[in-house]
Design an enzyme around this catalytic site. Structure first.
Site, PDB file in Angstrom:
ATOM      1  CD  GLU A 157      -2.852  -1.364   2.326  1.00 13.49           C
ATOM      2  OE1 GLU A 157      -2.713  -0.614   3.307  1.00 13.49           O
ATOM      3  OE2 GLU A 157      -3.770  -2.191   2.232  1.00 13.49           O
ATOM      4  CG  ASN A 198      -0.603  -6.677  -2.066  1.00 11.47           C
ATOM      5  OD1 ASN A 198      -1.188  -7.133  -3.045  1.00 11.47           O
ATOM      6  ND2 ASN A 198      -1.072  -6.793  -0.822  1.00 11.47           N
ATOM      7  CG  HIS A 234      -9.695  -5.710   0.242  1.00 13.90           C
ATOM      8  ND1 HIS A 234      -9.964  -6.913   0.847  1.00 13.90           N
ATOM      9  CD2 HIS A 234      -8.369  -5.490   0.407  1.00 13.90           C
ATOM     10  CE1 HIS A 234      -8.847  -7.397   1.385  1.00 13.90           C
ATOM     11  NE2 HIS A 234      -7.859  -6.553   1.125  1.00 13.90           N
ATOM     12  CD  GLU A 262      -4.505  -7.996   0.875  1.00 11.87           C
ATOM     13  OE1 GLU A 262      -5.375  -7.336   1.476  1.00 11.87           O
ATOM     14  OE2 GLU A 262      -3.280  -7.805   1.007  1.00 11.87           O
ATOM     15  CG  ASP A 264     -12.593  -8.987   0.919  1.00 16.56           C
ATOM     16  OD1 ASP A 264     -12.558  -7.923   0.262  1.00 16.56           O
ATOM     17  OD2 ASP A 264     -12.102  -9.082   2.058  1.00 16.56           O
TER      18      ASP A 264
HETATM   19  C1  XIL Z   1      -6.359  -7.160   7.598  1.00 15.09           C
HETATM   20  C2  XIL Z   1      -6.623  -8.438   8.386  1.00 15.09           C
HETATM   21  O1  XIL Z   1      -7.425  -9.307   7.619  1.00 15.09           O
HETATM   22  C3  XIL Z   1      -7.315  -8.119   9.699  1.00 15.09           C
HETATM   23  O2  XIL Z   1      -7.464  -9.277  10.478  1.00 15.09           O
HETATM   24  C4  XIL Z   1      -6.528  -7.063  10.446  1.00 15.09           C
HETATM   25  O3  XIL Z   1      -7.212  -6.691  11.612  1.00 15.09           O
HETATM   26  C5  XIL Z   1      -6.280  -5.845   9.572  1.00 15.09           C
HETATM   27  O4  XIL Z   1      -5.648  -6.242   8.361  1.00 15.09           O
HETATM   28  N1  XIL Z   1      -4.970  -4.948   3.198  1.00 15.09           N
HETATM   29  C6  XIL Z   1      -3.965  -5.809   3.577  1.00 15.09           C
HETATM   30  C7  XIL Z   1      -4.211  -6.805   4.646  1.00 15.09           C
HETATM   31  O5  XIL Z   1      -2.896  -5.814   2.949  1.00 15.09           O
HETATM   32  O6  XIL Z   1      -3.058  -7.089   5.389  1.00 15.09           O
HETATM   33  C8  XIL Z   1      -5.325  -6.389   5.555  1.00 15.09           C
HETATM   34  O7  XIL Z   1      -5.607  -7.478   6.452  1.00 15.09           O
HETATM   35  C9  XIL Z   1      -6.547  -5.992   4.756  1.00 15.09           C
HETATM   36  C10 XIL Z   1      -6.247  -4.836   3.855  1.00 15.09           C
END
Ligand code: XIL
Length: 448
Positions: A157, A198, A234, A262, A264
């Site tokens: 990020e 990422n 996300h 990641e 979802d």
């Molecule tokens: C999230 C985890 O899933 C949670 O359990 C934690 O509280 C916060 O982080 N981007 C990322 C991940 O790169 O590491 C994050 O994971 C979600 C957003």
């Protein structure tokens, strides 16, 4: 129980339950996602919580996925909560589990602005000290798992939404060069691991993904070790960016791999069948965007069950974002992933070797231009009909190189008199204009 009291026989109840459960049971017996993905040379991964890797959670994680990402266990705050005192238990557990199950591991993540230990964030460091801390951390953690991890999310990020660098501990102390330094340190610590940057909201073409693109291009030009780009994905229900495939392709064209890291797709709770159907289409659209680009190595979901998802904690009122519900029952999204990977059908339809791909080529306030490309390989067509369902109320206003009608949400397009033939190894493209408001998700096209 109420049925029993009203006189339904036990045998009838058993039959009724058997009917109810036939579909999920049959699906559970189908080819696991990891095997479908492997047959296509792709990664199908999930983020996991190490302490949960037993029972049903462990069974599904081991059976369905060929890659694991520790959701939190490898973050700096997890592994070195107090300076100089380390806790590798959960990270080790995940790596051991993965090896026992023939799975890859994606290390996540080395250099980030979140989930750092407070001794680090509260310290005041000179640039030289900061650089030393970062390099030592990378050497230690990457070195610990040397040769065992396929991939590292080295930098997480780094950008703000407008494409400028995010002001972090690292950027403020070391300037943008912290990224090159981190990648170089990771390469030295494990030359066999693929090194990624990422980020989120970089799935479609936009200011942020363009900044990432320009960074990767310049790192490549400078000879800094960079192997791939992670698109977190996300996403929000009905909002898969229409330019996702194009965006993946432009990174691939720079000579790096791309991974969806990641995934979802969250919705306002409670979920209902319409939302779950839309979610399935959205999952499929993401899978298809990745599958369409050979350098897209695969997709990782950020938790496979709604009971192990970060969404409800982070986005109050939202959830149901993963492919399995809270009781480990596969949702429509699970089946959509399986189908996109070539599973779910026993007899492939005869036109299987001809496929249709939908893309949005331009979009403005209220309208858009799209196209469908029909391509054949190992088969040919002498006429065709392509149909899809618009997921967000889009309307077709005009079409060319095909004759199209829309009824409700369903659009059906058949060939023009002059382009019904698609030879083996050839393709035909037709175009259209449409109107949209609210969202313009990419539908999946069925060829008939
Ligand atoms: C999230 C985890 O899933 C949670 O359990 C934690 O509280 C916060 O982080 N981007 C990322 C991940 O790169 O590491 C994050 O994971 C979600 C957003």
């Amino acid at each position: 129980m109420r049925s029993l009291r009203t006189g339904l026989s036990l045998a009838a109840l058993v039959t009724c339950l058997a009917t109810l459960f036939t579909a999920p049971a049959a699906h559970a017996a189908e080819t696991p996602l990891r095997d479908l993905a492997a047959a296509k040379g792709k990664v199908m991964g999930t983020a996991v919580t190490g302490s949960k890797l037993t029972g049903t959670y462990g069974d599904i994680a081991g059976r369905e996925f060929n890659a694991l990402t520790p959701g939190n266990a490898m973050k700096w705050g997890s592994v070195e909560p107090t300076r100089g005192s380390f806790d590798w238990a959960e990270a080790d557990r995940i790596v051991d589990f993965a090896e026992a199950h023939g799975q890859q591991v994606r290390g996540h993540t080395l250099v980030w602005h979140n989930q750092n230990p407070s001794w680090l964030t509260n310290g005041s460091w000179t640039p030289a000290q900061l650089s030393q801390l970062m390099n030592d951390h990378i050497a230690l953690e990457v070195g610990r798992y040397k040769g065992r991890l396929a991939t590292w999310d080295v930098v997480n990020e780094p950008f703000d939404e407008d494409g400028t660098y995010r002001q972090t501990l690292w950027y403020n102390g070391l300037g943008a060069d912290y990224i090159a330094q981190a990648l170089t340190a990771a390469r030295a610590a494990d030359p066999s691991a693929k090194l990624y940057i990422n980020d989120y909201n970089v799935e479609g073409v936009n200011a942020k993904s363009t900044a990432l693109y320009n960074l990767v291009r310049s790192l490549k030009e400078r000879g800094v070790p960079i192997d791939g780009v992670g698109l977190q994905a996300h996403l929000i229900l009905g909002q898969v960016p229409s330019t996702m495939r194009q965006n993946i392709q432009r990174f691939a064209d720079l000579g790096v791999d791309v991974a969806i890291t990641e995934l979802d797709i969250r919705m306002q709770l409670p979920s209902d069948s319409a939302k779950l159907t839309q979610q399935a289409a959205d999952y499929k659209a993401v899978m298809n965007a990745c599958l369409a680009v050979s350098r897209c190595v695969g997709v990782t979901v950020w938790g496979f069950t709604d009971s192990d998802s970060w969404i409800p904690d982070t986005f109050p009122g939202q959830g149901a974002a993963t492919p399995y519900d809270e009781n480990y029952a596969p949702k429509p999204a699970y089946h959509a992933i399986a189908e996109s990977l070539g599973g779910g059908t026993t007899t492939p339809p005869p036109t299987d070797a001809c496929t249709a791909a939908y893309s949005v080529t331009s979009q403005w306030n209220t309208g858009f231009t799209g196209q469908v490309r029909i391509a054949c390989s190992g088969a040919a067509l002498s006429s065709w009909e392509a149909s899809w369902t618009f997921g967000a109320g889009q309307r077709l206003t005009q079409a060319w190189n095909a004759s199209c009608t829309q009824s409700g949400a369903t659009v059906t397009c058949s060939n023009a008199p002059y382009n019904g033939t698609v030879p083996d190894g050839g393709s035909v493209t037709f175009g259209f204009n449409g109107s949209w408001s609210g969202g313009n998700p990419v539908p999946v096209v069925t060829l008939g």
